[in-house]
Design a protein around this motif. Structure first.
Motif: not given
Length: 224
Positions: A48-51, A111-126
């Protein structure tokens, strides 16, 4: 005579412009914006996170190539020779700060890896936070920047791109196309890719900061 000729040319150009506007009126009509189309199809990506949807679904090829570029850059750094010895061991105050900051960086990265699917975060930030943890350790005197043994480093730095490709081949085998995730599995396939990418990015950034070919410890196999 010349003025009459100029007037005739102006009239003809005006009529041609009107004709083109008439022909192209459908093409010039308002069309859905790309952002609107992307948001409308976002539920089909499994996140659900557009990024994250853009990076892992709509532009998955680009993200795969970005991981490949990071891998190529690290291989170039390793080809330059052995790394410098590093910094002297940290004093009491810096060591205490490192013992506090590094676990927080690793925890926040997870945390950023897990939350990246629905909020700001993801692999590159983590991955960037994991890499930052390695940089802090290196600055505090750890010559290895907290990195795992050399054979494990080699596997982790290729894990991101390799997992991307393997998932793509698996989706092809099931008839969905390369990196076209089946809706029922999309979330977990993206999480698998992002987990591997996080580890690869973190190790790559930390190893790049070390700045040379990793020196194996006693009992480790050297890099091929």
């Amino acid at each position: 005579m010349r003025r009459a000729g100029s007037l005739m040319i102006a009239v003809l150009v005006g009529l041609l412009a009107l004709w083109l506007l008439w022909v192209l009126r459908d093409a010039l009509a308002p069309t859905p914006r790309l952002a609107d189309l992307a948001l409308r199809e976002l539920p089909n990506t499994g996140v659900s996170n557009p990024v994250t949807g853009v990076l892992l679904a709509y532009r998955a090829y680009d993200t795969l190539l970005e991981l490949a570029v990071l891998l190529a850059a690290l291989l170039g750094i390793w080809s330059l020779g052995a790394a410098s010895p590093g910094f002297q061991p940290a004093g009491t105050v810096l060591r205490g700060m490192v013992e506090l900051v590094v676990p927080l960086l690793i925890l926040t990265g997870g945390y950023l890896l897990w939350v990246g699917g629905h909020a700001p975060g993801g692999a590159f930030q983590a991955g960037a936070l994991l890499g930052a943890a390695g940089v802090v350790l290196r600055l505090a005197g750890d010559a290895r920047a907290g990195l795992p043994p050399v054979p494990v480093q080699r596997r982790l730095v290729v894990a991101g791109a390799a997992t991307f490709v393997l998932v793509g081949l698996a989706t092809m085998a099931f008839g969905a196309g390369f990196l076209s995730y089946p809706h029922a599995w999309a979330k977990w396939l993206i999480l698998t890719i992002e987990t591997a990418a996080t580890l690869a990015i973190g190790v790559t950034l930390a190893a790049a900061y070390v700045g040379g070919k990793p020196v194996p410890r006693s009992g480790e196999d050297g890099p091929s």
